[in-house]
Design an enzyme around this catalytic site. Structure first.
Site, PDB file in Angstrom:
ATOM      1  N   CYS A 112       9.556   5.439   1.602  1.00 21.17           N
ATOM      2  CA  CYS A 112       8.623   4.391   2.286  1.00 21.17           C
ATOM      3  C   CYS A 112       8.000   3.416   0.744  1.00 21.17           C
ATOM      4  O   CYS A 112       9.032   3.704  -0.275  1.00 21.17           O
ATOM      5  CB  CYS A 112       8.291   4.576   3.415  1.00 21.17           C
ATOM      6  SG  CYS A 112       7.815   2.718   4.452  1.00 21.17           S
ATOM      7  N   HIS A 113       6.994   3.265   0.971  1.00 21.25           N
ATOM      8  CA  HIS A 113       6.047   2.797   0.429  1.00 21.25           C
ATOM      9  C   HIS A 113       5.512   4.183  -1.237  1.00 21.25           C
ATOM     10  O   HIS A 113       5.225   3.677  -1.796  1.00 21.25           O
ATOM     11  CB  HIS A 113       4.781   2.591   0.352  1.00 21.25           C
ATOM     12  CG  HIS A 113       5.760   0.718   1.207  1.00 21.25           C
ATOM     13  ND1 HIS A 113       6.042   1.044   2.298  1.00 21.25           N
ATOM     14  CD2 HIS A 113       5.449  -0.413   0.707  1.00 21.25           C
ATOM     15  CE1 HIS A 113       6.369  -0.255   2.411  1.00 21.25           C
ATOM     16  NE2 HIS A 113       5.636  -1.220   2.060  1.00 21.25           N
ATOM     17  N   GLY A 114       5.901   5.520  -0.436  1.00 20.45           N
ATOM     18  CA  GLY A 114       4.754   6.059  -1.729  1.00 20.45           C
ATOM     19  C   GLY A 114       5.478   5.964  -3.078  1.00 20.45           C
ATOM     20  O   GLY A 114       4.162   6.806  -3.587  1.00 20.45           O
ATOM     21  N   TRP A 116       5.018   3.584  -4.516  1.00 22.15           N
ATOM     22  CA  TRP A 116       4.470   3.343  -5.565  1.00 22.15           C
ATOM     23  C   TRP A 116       2.836   4.276  -6.655  1.00 22.15           C
ATOM     24  O   TRP A 116       3.041   3.814  -7.980  1.00 22.15           O
ATOM     25  CB  TRP A 116       3.317   2.316  -4.568  1.00 22.15           C
ATOM     26  CG  TRP A 116       3.427   1.260  -4.493  1.00 22.15           C
ATOM     27  CD1 TRP A 116       3.969  -0.046  -5.269  1.00 22.15           C
ATOM     28  CD2 TRP A 116       3.120   0.041  -3.039  1.00 22.15           C
ATOM     29  NE1 TRP A 116       4.566  -0.928  -4.886  1.00 22.15           N
ATOM     30  CE2 TRP A 116       3.724  -1.050  -3.891  1.00 22.15           C
ATOM     31  CE3 TRP A 116       2.271   0.640  -2.600  1.00 22.15           C
ATOM     32  CZ2 TRP A 116       3.173  -1.992  -3.188  1.00 22.15           C
ATOM     33  CZ3 TRP A 116       2.111  -0.567  -1.964  1.00 22.15           C
ATOM     34  CH2 TRP A 116       2.896  -1.759  -2.158  1.00 22.15           C
TER      35      TRP A 116
END
Length: 187
Positions: A112-114, A116
């Site tokens: 997912c947003h990991g 970043w």
């Protein structure tokens, strides 16, 4: 698959605002495969999970990022959620911890947003990856080859897009953690 990861120690790096299912499902799958799992965060105590935009459960932190080293683990999992990786990427110790897994050629799984945090660690250039769609431009700008696929593995780096991808993500993460170091994985 019960003992596939016997003797392996896997770190989960998260802080407040992590997408709860993106921690609990990999945690259970990796633990069920025989690994010892530890929750690492910015501080000791508890961290707050979320279910999208609603509060989830709190989880006890095993160790703070200040007291761990990538050399103590066989792999790393980075759950998503919006607030979690945004806070992690602003913490130099957390970013160094993540980068060290790549320097040591150890498998890393991010969903997912990991990713970043991976961008901040400077480890995505030249890699085929996926993520939550809103990170596409960030990953491309950091030099990654972004694709819209359920699960992507590039030399020990496992990435997925969203909670619906968790079965494939968990399976591939277990496989990569069992395989161990990747000589071609570099920073």
């Amino acid at each position: 698959m019960a003992n596939k990861l016997h003797g392996k120690r896997i770190a989960f790096l998260a802080t407040d605002g992590f997408e709860q299912v993106e921690l609990t499902e990999p945690w259970n799958a990796i633990g069920d495969a025989g690994a010892s799992v530890e929750l690492v965060s910015l501080e000791k105590g508890q961290i707050q999970g979320v279910h999208h935009d609603k509060k989830g459960d709190t989880f006890n932190v095993d160790r703070s990022v200040d007291e761990v080293s990538a050399s103590n683990y066989d792999g790393l999992v980075l759950p998503g959620g919006v607030f979690n990786p945004d806070a992690l990427r602003m913490n130099p110790t957390a970013v160094d911890f993540v980068r060290d897994f790549f320097k040591q050629h150890k498998p890393v799984a991010a969903i997912c947003h990991g990713p970043w945090t991976l961008i901040e660690a400077g480890v995505v250039e030249g890699r085929k990856m996926t993520s939550w769609p809103s990170l596409k431009t960030d990953l491309i700008n950091a030099g990654a080859n972004w694709v819209d696929e359920e699960c992507v593995c590039d030399e020990g780096l496992v990435t997925s897009r969203k909670p619906d991808d968790l079965p494939a993500f968990c399976s591939k993460a277990v496989e990569e953690f069992a395989e161990g170091k990747h000589a071609e994985q570099t920073v």
